[in-house]
Design a protein around this motif. Structure first.
Motif, mmCIF file in Angstrom:
data_model
loop_
_atom_site.group_PDB
_atom_site.id
_atom_site.type_symbol
_atom_site.label_atom_id
_atom_site.label_comp_id
_atom_site.label_asym_id
_atom_site.label_seq_id
_atom_site.Cartn_x
_atom_site.Cartn_y
_atom_site.Cartn_z
ATOM 1 N N TYR A 45 49.706 -14.240 -29.604
ATOM 2 C CA TYR A 45 49.107 -14.219 -28.281
ATOM 3 C C TYR A 45 49.870 -15.179 -27.397
ATOM 4 O O TYR A 45 50.003 -16.344 -27.711
ATOM 5 N N ASP A 61 45.711 -6.789 -23.979
ATOM 6 C CA ASP A 61 45.480 -8.191 -23.637
ATOM 7 C C ASP A 61 44.001 -8.548 -23.767
ATOM 8 O O ASP A 61 43.661 -9.624 -24.270
ATOM 9 N N ALA A 62 43.115 -7.647 -23.316
ATOM 10 C CA ALA A 62 41.676 -7.908 -23.433
ATOM 11 C C ALA A 62 41.256 -7.969 -24.903
ATOM 12 O O ALA A 62 40.467 -8.837 -25.294
ATOM 13 N N ALA A 63 41.783 -7.081 -25.726
ATOM 14 C CA ALA A 63 41.455 -7.090 -27.151
ATOM 15 C C ALA A 63 41.959 -8.368 -27.816
ATOM 16 O O ALA A 63 41.256 -8.968 -28.638
ATOM 17 N N ASN A 64 43.180 -8.790 -27.456
ATOM 18 C CA ASN A 64 43.707 -10.042 -28.010
ATOM 19 C C ASN A 64 42.867 -11.237 -27.567
ATOM 20 O O ASN A 64 42.612 -12.143 -28.363
ATOM 21 N N ALA A 65 42.448 -11.241 -26.309
ATOM 22 C CA ALA A 65 41.609 -12.341 -25.824
ATOM 23 C C ALA A 65 40.272 -12.360 -26.562
ATOM 24 O O ALA A 65 39.776 -13.433 -26.929
ATOM 25 N N ASP A 66 39.687 -11.190 -26.782
ATOM 26 C CA ASP A 66 38.431 -11.117 -27.549
ATOM 27 C C ASP A 66 38.637 -11.621 -28.969
ATOM 28 O O ASP A 66 37.811 -12.365 -29.498
ATOM 29 N N ARG A 109 38.904 -15.324 -28.851
ATOM 30 C CA ARG A 109 37.601 -15.907 -28.547
ATOM 31 C C ARG A 109 36.704 -15.895 -29.785
ATOM 32 O O ARG A 109 36.070 -16.894 -30.109
ATOM 33 N N ARG A 134 47.936 0.123 -18.033
ATOM 34 C CA ARG A 134 46.528 0.181 -18.435
ATOM 35 C C ARG A 134 46.370 -0.185 -19.908
ATOM 36 O O ARG A 134 45.498 -0.975 -20.282
ATOM 37 N N GLN A 148 48.424 -1.981 -21.664
ATOM 38 C CA GLN A 148 48.758 -3.398 -21.834
ATOM 39 C C GLN A 148 47.551 -4.263 -21.486
ATOM 40 O O GLN A 148 47.267 -5.244 -22.175
ATOM 41 N N LYS A 149 46.825 -3.890 -20.437
ATOM 42 C CA LYS A 149 45.613 -4.639 -20.070
ATOM 43 C C LYS A 149 44.562 -4.536 -21.176
ATOM 44 O O LYS A 149 43.905 -5.525 -21.501
ATOM 45 N N GLU A 150 44.410 -3.342 -21.740
ATOM 46 C CA GLU A 150 43.466 -3.172 -22.842
ATOM 47 C C GLU A 150 43.874 -4.025 -24.049
ATOM 48 O O GLU A 150 43.022 -4.645 -24.689
#
Length: 185
Positions: free
Chosen positions: A156, A104-109, A112, A98, A100-102
């Motif tokens: 990333y 990854d989402a923060a890195n993607a944001d 972006r 969980r 790690q998913k958070e």
């Protein structure tokens, strides 16, 4: 390690088993009288006879680690009779997934937002008349990495390009117990 002979009181194991604690008692160094619940749990789950056999088969320098492992598993089994320590491990693995998913989402944001600040076309070099094509997402990532000083791209990773592999997903390794002569039943 505590010794029962220095306190003139039996170790937790001998006290629970209601026997005299002899000077060479195999339990005394690992189950001091101050920690009776440790032996109570181990005895309840594994049995004193099995623990005695196990400790006698091990070398003296391995016994403390074995007792600590038995005590941890016994406490986990008392708390969760069905899953034991596997339940705790599974819970922690899910928490890591969980998080790690958070991450990854923060890195993607972050990428972006950082890529929105990068212009869509490359600047023209003076003296040339050709127009540079617009940046693709991969070029934008490279430009972002160049700007933040992350040339290696370690900040990333592109999806599917993990710097490590999971042993259970490694199809080339075959059986985990092959070739080493250890493990297995």
């Amino acid at each position: 390690m505590a010794s029962s002979s220095s306190y003139n009181s039996p170790c937790a194991a001998c006290k629970l088993l209601r026997r005299k604690c002899m000077p060479g008692c195999i339990f005394a160094p690992y189950f001091p009288p101050e920690e009776p619940q440790k032996f109570v749990n181990v005895h309840k789950i594994f049995g004193a006879s099995n623990v005695t056999k196990l400790l006698n088969e091990l070398l003296p320098h391995q016994r403390e680690d074995a007792v600590n492992s038995l005590a941890y598993e016994a406490e986990a089994r008392v708390r969760d009779p069905v899953y034991g320590c596997v339940g705790a491990i599974t819970f922690l693995q899910r928490q890591v997934q969980r998080l790690q998913k958070e991450l990854d989402a923060a890195n993607a944001d972050l990428i972006r937002y950082a890529c929105n600040d990068i212009p869509t076309g490359l600047p023209q070099v003076t003296g040339t008349s050709s127009v540079q094509p617009p940046l693709t997402p991969r070029n934008r990532l490279a430009e972002f990495n160049r700007r933040v000083g992350n040339e290696g791209g370690g900040f990333y990773q592109l999806p599917g390009a993990l710097p490590y592999s999971f042993p259970w997903n490694d199809a080339s390794s075959g059986d985990m117990n092959d070739g080493d002569g250890e493990g297995g039943m």
